[in-house]
Design an enzyme around this catalytic site. Structure first.
Site, PDB file in Angstrom:
ATOM      1  N   ASP A   1       2.764  10.475   3.086  1.00  0.00           N
ATOM      2  CA  ASP A   1       3.712  11.421   3.673  1.00  0.00           C
ATOM      3  C   ASP A   1       2.959  12.442   4.520  1.00  0.00           C
ATOM      4  OD1 ASP A   1       6.043  12.640   4.276  1.00  0.00           O
ATOM      5  OD2 ASP A   1       6.410  13.465   2.278  1.00  0.00           O
TER       6      ASP A   1
ATOM      7  N   CYS B   1      45.618  15.105  13.351  1.00  0.00           N
ATOM      8  CA  CYS B   1      44.269  15.538  13.727  1.00  0.00           C
ATOM      9  C   CYS B   1      44.161  17.060  13.587  1.00  0.00           C
ATOM     10  CB  CYS B   1      43.989  15.121  15.173  1.00  0.00           C
ATOM     11  SG  CYS B   1      42.463  15.821  15.812  1.00  0.00           S
TER      12      CYS B   1
ATOM     13  N   LYS C   1       2.850   4.546   1.027  1.00  0.00           N
ATOM     14  CA  LYS C   1       3.321   5.131   2.286  1.00  0.00           C
ATOM     15  C   LYS C   1       2.973   6.610   2.222  1.00  0.00           C
ATOM     16  CE  LYS C   1       7.299   5.413   5.337  1.00  0.00           C
ATOM     17  NZ  LYS C   1       7.343   6.861   5.572  1.00  0.00           N
TER      18      LYS C   1
ATOM     19  N   CYS D   1      42.235   9.808  15.284  1.00  0.00           N
ATOM     20  CA  CYS D   1      43.127  10.691  16.042  1.00  0.00           C
ATOM     21  C   CYS D   1      43.620   9.915  17.255  1.00  0.00           C
ATOM     22  CB  CYS D   1      42.352  11.933  16.478  1.00  0.00           C
ATOM     23  SG  CYS D   1      43.110  12.803  17.853  1.00  0.00           S
TER      24      CYS D   1
ATOM     25  N   CYS E   1      43.751  18.666  17.310  1.00  0.00           N
ATOM     26  CA  CYS E   1      44.751  18.652  18.386  1.00  0.00           C
ATOM     27  C   CYS E   1      46.159  18.396  17.876  1.00  0.00           C
ATOM     28  CB  CYS E   1      44.386  17.611  19.450  1.00  0.00           C
ATOM     29  SG  CYS E   1      44.638  15.908  18.920  1.00  0.00           S
TER      30      CYS E   1
ATOM     31  N   GLU F   1       0.853  -1.198   0.000  1.00  0.00           N
ATOM     32  CA  GLU F   1       0.000   0.000   0.000  1.00  0.00           C
ATOM     33  C   GLU F   1       0.884   1.242   0.000  1.00  0.00           C
ATOM     34  OE1 GLU F   1      -0.966  -1.470   3.880  1.00  0.00           O
ATOM     35  OE2 GLU F   1      -0.963   0.562   4.698  1.00  0.00           O
TER      36      GLU F   1
ATOM     37  N   LYS G   1      11.115   2.744  -0.424  1.00  0.00           N
ATOM     38  CA  LYS G   1      11.083   4.173  -0.718  1.00  0.00           C
ATOM     39  C   LYS G   1      11.248   4.445  -2.209  1.00  0.00           C
ATOM     40  CE  LYS G   1      10.918   6.707   2.401  1.00  0.00           C
ATOM     41  NZ  LYS G   1      11.737   7.212   3.481  1.00  0.00           N
TER      42      LYS G   1
ATOM     43  N   TYR H   1      -4.352   2.592   8.664  1.00  0.00           N
ATOM     44  CA  TYR H   1      -3.569   1.495   8.104  1.00  0.00           C
ATOM     45  C   TYR H   1      -3.053   0.490   9.132  1.00  0.00           C
ATOM     46  CZ  TYR H   1       0.077   4.927   9.216  1.00  0.00           C
ATOM     47  OH  TYR H   1       0.853   5.851   9.848  1.00  0.00           O
TER      48      TYR H   1
HETATM   49  S1  IVH Z   1       2.508   0.928   9.032  1.00  0.00           S
HETATM   50  C1  IVH Z   1       4.497  -0.724  13.003  1.00  0.00           C
HETATM   51  N1  IVH Z   1       1.592   1.917   6.831  1.00  0.00           N
HETATM   52  O1  IVH Z   1       5.467   5.789   8.070  1.00  0.00           O
HETATM   53  C2  IVH Z   1       4.561   0.295  11.929  1.00  0.00           C
HETATM   54  N2  IVH Z   1       2.966   3.308   8.174  1.00  0.00           N
HETATM   55  O2  IVH Z   1       8.309   5.476   8.471  1.00  0.00           O
HETATM   56  C3  IVH Z   1       3.208   0.693  11.489  1.00  0.00           C
HETATM   57  N3  IVH Z   1       3.260   5.579   7.290  1.00  0.00           N
HETATM   58  O3  IVH Z   1       5.390   6.060  11.547  1.00  0.00           O
HETATM   59  C4  IVH Z   1       3.277   1.654  10.388  1.00  0.00           C
HETATM   60  N4  IVH Z   1       2.013   5.316   5.493  1.00  0.00           N
HETATM   61  O4  IVH Z   1       3.583   7.302  10.218  1.00  0.00           O
HETATM   62  C5  IVH Z   1       2.346   2.149   7.909  1.00  0.00           C
HETATM   63  N5  IVH Z   1       0.661   2.688   4.850  1.00  0.00           N
HETATM   64  C6  IVH Z   1       1.396   2.904   5.935  1.00  0.00           C
HETATM   65  C7  IVH Z   1       2.014   4.145   6.166  1.00  0.00           C
HETATM   66  C8  IVH Z   1       2.800   4.312   7.300  1.00  0.00           C
HETATM   67  C9  IVH Z   1       2.762   6.163   6.184  1.00  0.00           C
HETATM   68  C10 IVH Z   1       4.157   6.242   8.241  1.00  0.00           C
HETATM   69  C11 IVH Z   1       3.833   6.028   9.692  1.00  0.00           C
HETATM   70  C12 IVH Z   1       5.113   5.499  10.295  1.00  0.00           C
HETATM   71  C13 IVH Z   1       6.121   5.928   9.294  1.00  0.00           C
HETATM   72  C14 IVH Z   1       7.343   5.043   9.344  1.00  0.00           C
END
Ligand code: IVH
Length: 708
Positions: free
Chosen positions: A131, A430, A129, A448, A433, A127, A325, A237
């Site tokens: 932002d 260094c 991620k 150093c 120093c 799914e 990412k 999520y």
């Molecule tokens: S699952 C146990 N799903 O990304 C971890 N996180 O870099 C549960 N985030 O702190 C997180 N989209 O704020 C999950 N589809 C997604 C997400 C997501 C954004 C964020 C979330 C987390 C951060 C980690």
């Protein structure tokens, strides 16, 4: 920049005072914008330049240093006004994958942990991620009772009133478990973001740098009427505390949250293979520009919730999920100079000072250059990197940011290299120093040799000592440590604990008489120091700042040795690099020979050892809290696994044993209490029999710990 036009050498006092006043104002405004309003008004480079200018004027006119000098401040305090919420279940972050190889490694390591063959079915969800910023929503008997930001993962801010104004967040849900904590991301769409900025502009108010900052700034408003007027959205999520399971799979759990009335992301898919996962990643990447909201990657999660719970968590991330990412953004800029920073372990780290350039919405003016081989275009094994191109001052370089990491140099444009550019000569002394900087065979880093006589090492060691995962002393941050060190008040960690005797009440020189310190803040600092005399063993080991010995390793060592006296006796005895204590140290799973060598060398080195002893004399070091032995028959026991385990993998068995308070060792010795031997056990079983050590098979072990 306007502030840098006047030459400090020829400046008069009145001008200096006026400029310090102006700098204090600008920096305070920038701090508040950054830390409290999530709306930076200066780029990193501009901010750093103002701080440097302020420090330079203060150095030339020490008497003019203001009581509220920006040099004494580390950032701004968190916004007042929200109460704190301790999360019932810690809010974790995600580890990252940057390419397809990392994704297959993720799948491989999960299969290994679970003991699944490469062909066994193993489904994931994939799914976007989002932002934005994460939010936890607690429902009791279907009613929303609390909303909290992530904060540091353990404690967040109570933003319940604000969350109630967000349309995507139901106030009541039907068919919910008695306790249900839903987690997800608060975000702002591109269209809402630009409309908000237009309104802010029209009203003469501050605009936001990006939708994430706008969402964070809008959620963390003390007046919830303002939040109500901001178009925030929410995707659910995941979840935290639950009174009963939501479902059997991630996919079903998300579908259930959707039925309860939460928005869930429509691009969530179930994937049966890593090929499916990567295909879905490509698909999401292709739609990224037209989604209408910011995403920065794709999150993969093991679908089966029973497997998720077997996999569990590392210290800050789940083993069952990863964020893939999107590629980092790149930009070309000129490398102005290479500077060498000296760290707490004495490592000379080269840093590129760049002409400021925007990379992915952030101004970058520094990049790490790692070490001298990296500058020369070689990796640690002598192979070529960047096709062997070296990096020189005045070169045009391509920089990138991946995730939140420090920017790096990806490439060099040789066609733009000036004729005058010379290969970089890495210093062999260094710069701080003057001591010899030595590079050992097989080590990429030049160190150093000055130890604590090197001011840079000393001050970095002290900063590390007071850092959050170490002593974490309220009111004693990096800035204060720098100040106390440069004034000769503290030279080594032990001095922190005599500060009160030397400068506290009743002494000739008093902390409260110093600029920037009042009676109250001085007393608070002494109390905070006093408070930390009693401290867990793992923190002390980490705080020593020994090279290669990080937080996780420190905790392993603490668990293994249990008390400071056992730890220091054993490490001193291991100094011979052979014998029982050395073998015992190496037997700790997670402690390799490089780390072990670094640890025993620190304890064997006279001046460093003396400094450690002086520190320990001031402390009351807590033994590692043992798991309640009445419930855990293996707490405090040293166990060794050998042979094949059939009901779980070695990694799983180890994690389970440790969670019950046992120490897991890789080799059998007189200290071993139990050997768990599966089929195929060889020399270890023989040795255990010779030593008369209890030996169990896998079922016997599971019965013993109550997992049968
Ligand atoms: S699952 C146990 N799903 O990304 C971890 N996180 O870099 C549960 N985030 O702190 C997180 N989209 O704020 C999950 N589809 C997604 C997400 C997501 C954004 C964020 C979330 C987390 C951060 C980690």
């Amino acid at each position: 920049m306007r502030n840098e036009t006047r030459d400090i050498a020829t400046m008069d006092e009145a001008t200096a005072r006026a400029e310090l006043t102006e700098l204090a104002r600008q920096l305070a405004e920038a701090d508040a914008a950054y830390h409290q309003k999530d709306a930076p008004i200066l780029s990193d480079a501009e901010y750093d330049a103002l701080r440097r200018r302020n420090a330079a004027i203060e150095a030339a006119f020490p008497d003019l240093k203001r009581a509220d000098s920006p040099s004494d401040r580390v950032g701004a305090p968190v916004a007042d006004g929200f109460s704190k919420v301790t999360h019932a279940v810690r809010m974790m972050s995600l580890s990252n994958a940057f390419d397809e190889g990392d994704v297959t490694d993720f799948d491989t390591s999960i299969r290994k942990y679970l003991g699944l063959g490469s062909d066994a079915p193993l489904a994931y969800t994939a799914e976007p991620k989002i932002d934005g910023l994460s939010l936890s929503l607690r429902y009791e008997n279907g009613a929303l009772v609390q909303a909290a930001t992530r904060g540091d993962g353990a404690v967040g801010e109570n933003v319940t009133a604000n969350a109630r104004t967000i349309r995507d967040i139901p106030q009541h849900i039907d068919d919910a478990p008695e306790v249900l904590e839903v987690r997800g991301e608060v975000y702002m769409s591109h269209a809402d973001f630009s409309a908000l900025n237009d309104r802010q502009n029209a009203a003469g108010a501050k605009t936001f740098a990006n939708p994430r900052n706008a969402a964070a700034g809008s959620l963390r408003q003390l007046d919830s009427a303002i939040t109500r007027a901001r178009p925030l959205r929410f995707f659910a999520y995941s979840w935290g505390a639950l009174s009963e399971p939501l479902a059997q799979t991630q996919e079903q759990a998300i579908a259930r949250l959707a039925r309860m009335g939460f928005s869930t992301n429509p691009l969530t898919r179930r994937c049966d293979t890593t090929e499916d996962m990567i295909a879905h990643y490509r698909d999401i990447e292709a739609q990224r520009a037209t989604l209408g909201y910011d995403i920065d990657g794709v999150v993969y999660k093991v679908d089966d919730l029973a497997l998720q719970s077997r996999l569990g968590f590392r210290s800050t991330t789940p083993r069952w999920a990863i964020a893939h990412k999107f590629p980092a953004e790149l930009a070309w800029t000129r490398l102005e100079r290479i500077e060498i920073q000296v760290g707490r372990t004495g490592a000379l780290s080269p840093v590129a000072r760049l002409s400021p350039v925007t990379v992915g919405g952030v101004v970058v003016s520094n990049a790490t250059l790692h070490n001298e081989d990296y500058i020369a275009g070689r990796d640690s094994k002598g192979g070529e990197i960047r096709a062997g191109k070296d990096i020189r001052e005045d070169d045009w370089v391509q920089v990138y940011r991946a995730g939140d990491v420090i920017p790096k140099v990806a490439d060099v444009d040789l066609s733009r290299r000036p004729d005058t550019a010379q290969p970089y000569a890495f210093p062999d002394t260094c710069p701080e120093c003057g001591s010899a900087a030595v590079r050992e065979e097989g080590d990429a880093v030049r160190l150093c040799s000055g130890g604590m006589i090197c001011p840079a090492q000393a001050v970095e060691k002290l900063k590390h000592f007071v850092s959050r995962a170490a002593f974490d002393i309220d009111g004693l941050g990096a800035k204060q440590v720098e100040q106390f060190h440069s004034d000769g008040w503290i030279a080594e960690p032990a001095d922190i604990f005599t500060l009160k005797d030397r400068y506290g009440p009743g002494r000739m020189v008093q902390l409260k008489n110093r600029e920037g310190w009042g009676e109250k803040s001085a007393q608070k600092l002494f109390d905070a120091i006093e408070d930390k005399r009693k401290i867990p063993l793992g923190r002390v080991i980490f705080a020593l700042g020994i090279r290669h010995v990080g937080e996780a390793a420190s905790n392993l060592l603490a668990r293994h040795y249990g008390s400071w006296s056992d730890f220091e006796t054993a490490i001193s005895a291991a100094g011979a690099l052979e014998g029982a204590e050395w073998d015992d140290l190496l037997s700790i799973d997670g402690i390799g020979s490089v780390m072990a060598r670094s640890l025993v060398t620190a304890f064997a080195q006279d001046s460093e050892r003396a400094s450690i002893d002086r520190l320990a004399a001031h402390l009351d070091i807590e033994e590692v809290a043992r798991v309640d032995t009445s419930q855990s028959p293996v707490a405090g026991k040293t166990v060794v696994f050998t042979g094949t385990l059939e009901k779980m993998t070695r990694a799983e068995a180890k994690a389970r044993a440790e969670s019950l308070g046992a120490k897991v060792s890789g080799s059998v010795s007189a200290k071993t209490d139990i050997l768990i031997a599966g089929p195929g056990a060889g020399s270890k079983a023989k040795k255990a029999a010779e030593l008369g050590i209890d030996t169990l098979d896998e079922d016997g072990w599971l019965t013993l710990i109550g997992d049968a």
